[in-house]
Design an enzyme around this catalytic site. Structure first.
Site, PDB file in Angstrom:
ATOM      1  N   ARG A  63      12.469   3.580 -10.399  1.00 44.55           N
ATOM      2  CA  ARG A  63      11.750   2.391  -9.902  1.00 44.55           C
ATOM      3  C   ARG A  63      12.427   1.833  -8.655  1.00 44.55           C
ATOM      4  O   ARG A  63      11.769   1.340  -7.745  1.00 44.55           O
ATOM      5  CB  ARG A  63      11.653   1.328 -11.016  1.00 44.55           C
ATOM      6  CG  ARG A  63      11.030   0.019 -10.563  1.00 44.55           C
ATOM      7  CD  ARG A  63      10.387  -0.799 -11.683  1.00 44.55           C
ATOM      8  NE  ARG A  63      11.199  -0.887 -12.876  1.00 44.55           N
ATOM      9  CZ  ARG A  63      12.306  -1.638 -13.019  1.00 44.55           C
ATOM     10  NH1 ARG A  63      12.727  -2.375 -12.011  1.00 44.55           N
ATOM     11  NH2 ARG A  63      12.986  -1.640 -14.146  1.00 44.55           N
ATOM     12  N   TYR A 115      -9.876  -7.528   4.542  1.00 41.62           N
ATOM     13  CA  TYR A 115     -10.243  -6.666   3.420  1.00 41.62           C
ATOM     14  C   TYR A 115     -10.559  -7.547   2.205  1.00 41.62           C
ATOM     15  O   TYR A 115      -9.814  -8.492   1.931  1.00 41.62           O
ATOM     16  CB  TYR A 115      -9.077  -5.720   3.109  1.00 41.62           C
ATOM     17  CG  TYR A 115      -9.309  -4.850   1.920  1.00 41.62           C
ATOM     18  CD1 TYR A 115     -10.263  -3.837   1.947  1.00 41.62           C
ATOM     19  CD2 TYR A 115      -8.597  -5.048   0.736  1.00 41.62           C
ATOM     20  CE1 TYR A 115     -10.489  -3.039   0.841  1.00 41.62           C
ATOM     21  CE2 TYR A 115      -8.814  -4.254  -0.373  1.00 41.62           C
ATOM     22  CZ  TYR A 115      -9.762  -3.250  -0.311  1.00 41.62           C
ATOM     23  OH  TYR A 115      -9.991  -2.473  -1.409  1.00 41.62           O
ATOM     24  N   ASP A 187      -2.630  -5.604   9.286  1.00 46.37           N
ATOM     25  CA  ASP A 187      -3.154  -4.520   8.447  1.00 46.37           C
ATOM     26  C   ASP A 187      -3.703  -3.463   9.408  1.00 46.37           C
ATOM     27  O   ASP A 187      -4.712  -3.683  10.081  1.00 46.37           O
ATOM     28  CB  ASP A 187      -4.247  -5.070   7.518  1.00 46.37           C
ATOM     29  CG  ASP A 187      -4.784  -4.008   6.554  1.00 46.37           C
ATOM     30  OD1 ASP A 187      -4.686  -2.803   6.874  1.00 46.37           O
ATOM     31  OD2 ASP A 187      -5.327  -4.390   5.499  1.00 46.37           O
ATOM     32  N   LYS A 212      -6.211   5.616   2.519  1.00 50.15           N
ATOM     33  CA  LYS A 212      -7.252   5.955   3.478  1.00 50.15           C
ATOM     34  C   LYS A 212      -6.800   7.136   4.360  1.00 50.15           C
ATOM     35  O   LYS A 212      -6.616   8.218   3.862  1.00 50.15           O
ATOM     36  CB  LYS A 212      -7.633   4.706   4.287  1.00 50.15           C
ATOM     37  CG  LYS A 212      -7.892   3.466   3.404  1.00 50.15           C
ATOM     38  CD  LYS A 212      -9.133   3.565   2.543  1.00 50.15           C
ATOM     39  CE  LYS A 212      -9.244   2.496   1.460  1.00 50.15           C
ATOM     40  NZ  LYS A 212      -9.013   1.120   1.852  1.00 50.15           N
TER      41      LYS A 212
HETATM   42  C1  LIG Z   1      -8.557  -0.070   1.165  1.00 51.46           C
HETATM   43  C2  LIG Z   1      -7.915  -1.143   1.960  1.00 51.46           C
HETATM   44  C3  LIG Z   1      -6.932  -1.990   1.398  1.00 51.46           C
HETATM   45  C4  LIG Z   1      -6.526  -1.889  -0.049  1.00 51.46           C
HETATM   46  O1  LIG Z   1      -6.066  -0.637  -0.408  1.00 51.46           O
HETATM   47  P1  LIG Z   1      -5.777  -0.238  -1.946  1.00 51.46           P
HETATM   48  O2  LIG Z   1      -4.852   0.915  -1.842  1.00 51.46           O
HETATM   49  O3  LIG Z   1      -7.114   0.102  -2.540  1.00 51.46           O
HETATM   50  O4  LIG Z   1      -5.192  -1.419  -2.643  1.00 51.46           O
HETATM   51  C5  LIG Z   1      -6.341  -2.940   2.218  1.00 51.46           C
HETATM   52  N1  LIG Z   1      -6.707  -3.085   3.515  1.00 51.46           N
HETATM   53  C6  LIG Z   1      -7.654  -2.313   4.077  1.00 51.46           C
HETATM   54  C7  LIG Z   1      -8.026  -2.531   5.508  1.00 51.46           C
HETATM   55  C8  LIG Z   1      -8.302  -1.338   3.318  1.00 51.46           C
HETATM   56  O5  LIG Z   1      -9.252  -0.593   3.877  1.00 51.46           O
END
Ligand SMILES: *Cc1c(COP(=O)(O)O)cnc(C)c1O
Length: 388
Positions: A63, A115, A187, A212
């Site tokens: 962890r 998001y 982000d 992504k």
């Molecule tokens: C998908 C996404 C998130 C969250 O991602 P998870 O791994 O599903 O928690 C945050 N910010 C953006 C811009 C996203 O496209």
């Protein structure tokens, strides 16, 4: 390449390695025990101590850290040009860790179109915890300046933003955050480190959903926080990572690290294909409007050109007609799968208003397209047929 070399900037020749090279080499080294060129997956939860009680190899309990997560974090820090990175089980866990370094009573400035999971965390979980948030249109610099309060501790941006792919001027908002003495977070999920470098434009922290483009194959969930400096804030995030325990598994880390090897080439292709598709849709008589920062008609095309190397793989289209017409077009597509998420090799289509539900401000005739790595002419044929 030896361990650590890519993360520390200059190569032996004294030049900074390009992102394609970083994506292949950072955090990766030949295993001294076996000669394995590709890192093994280490599921071990615990690591041996020396007789004197020390851990000379740096690992104690999975962890806290483990070889696969360390390799991934080194690589992610190098990709963004940061001093350190902390990987999480999802971007939502990484986002929570950032808010947890603040204190109850602090104030956050965040985009109205962040998001939806980030918005929900701020509106529900962290509002109850005592964090106040002002939601503003980040394309309106005066509105951002007006939202700053004496207790503003964090400014959050996300660009391009979902689902209209609005562009925030990262450096301009960063100047406001800097003057306010607030932590500045970007982000960077949609743009990826290939297209945009927020740390160079004034951000303190960069967040990614590695779910992504970085993972890139729709088969692993993950998130990361990359920090410009190894300061108190970063150490706080590290502490929350270890004590909160929302960490990715060794296999998850290995998958993301593998995905990153081809990231620069995939993102270039996604961007090129998306521009083809956006241009086709823009000229189509049955289309009302296309949202893509690469089109000269986009409201902030000039800002996008200044801060991005290309415009990414995400396109939204408003078809001529209503909700039913949009759903009908989505149903007729064959190469685009109707599903949420983005950044994989296969193209996806999503009716955003449906997933966002009651109170959504997303137009009912809008379809969000994640442009994959199929041949763009095949995608254009599919879209043309579905629209006809
Ligand atoms: C998908 C996404 C998130 C969250 O991602 P998870 O791994 O599903 O928690 C945050 N910010 C953006 C811009 C996203 O496209």
């Amino acid at each position: 390449m030896r361990e650590g070399m890519m993360g520390e900037g200059p190569t032996r020749e004294g030049t900074k390695a390009r992102i394609e090279t970083v994506a292949v080499h950072a955090g990766v080294h030949v295993d001294p025990g076996t000669g394995a060129v590709t890192q093994a997956i280490h599921p071990s939860t615990t690591f041996e101590r020396d007789p004197d009680g020390s851990y000379p190899r740096g690992f104690m309990y999975a962890r806290n850290s483990n070889p696969n997560r360390q390799a991934l974090e080194e690589c992610l820090a190098a990709l963004e040009g940061g001093a350190g990175a902390a990987a999480f089980a999802s971007a939502s866990a990484a986002t929570s860790a950032i808010f947890l370094v603040l204190s109850p009573g602090d104030h956050v400035v965040a985009p109205t179109d962040a998001y939806h999971g980030t918005l929900r965390l701020l509106r529900e979980t962290f509002a109850r915890w005592g964090l106040g948030t002002s939601f503003v249109d980040m394309t309106n610099v005066a509105a951002v300046r007006g939202a700053i309060r004496t207790n503003t501790r964090l400014v959050w941006v996300e660009t391009p933003s979902n689902p209209l792919w609005k562009i925030t001027d990262i450096a301009a908002i960063g100047e406001i955050a800097r003057r306010a003495g607030a932590l500045y977070v970007c982000d960077n999920t949609t743009a990826t480190p290939v297209l945009q470098s927020p740390l160079e434009l004034g951000a303190d922290l960069v967040l990614h959903a590695t779910t992504k483009y970085l993972g890139g194959h729709g088969d692993v969930l993950g998130g990361v926080v990359v920090s410009r400096t190894r300061d108190e804030v970063f150490e706080g995030i590290r502490a929350i990572q270890a004590s909160g325990g929302a960490v990715p598994s060794p296999f998850d880390c290995w998958l993301v690290r593998r995905g990153i090897r081809t990231l620069p080439y995939r993102v270039r292709a996604h961007s090129e294909h998306a521009l083809h598709v956006a241009t086709f849709l823009h000229e189509h008589p049955r289309v009302e409007q296309v949202h893509y920062p690469g089109l000269p008609t986009h409201a902030a095309h000039d800002v996008a050109r200044r801060q991005m190397k290309a415009f990414g793989g995400m396109v939204s289209v408003q078809v001529r007609g209503d909700r039913e017409r949009a759903l009908d077009v989505a149903a007729k597509l064959r190469l685009f799968t109707r599903a949420t998420s983005f950044g994989g090799t296969e193209s996806l289509v999503e009716h955003r208003a449906s997933i966002e539900g009651a109170g959504t401000r997303t137009p009912e005739n809008l379809l969000r397209l994640s442009i994959g790595l199929e041949h763009p002419d095949d995608l254009i044929d599919d879209l043309g047929r579905a629209l006809s």
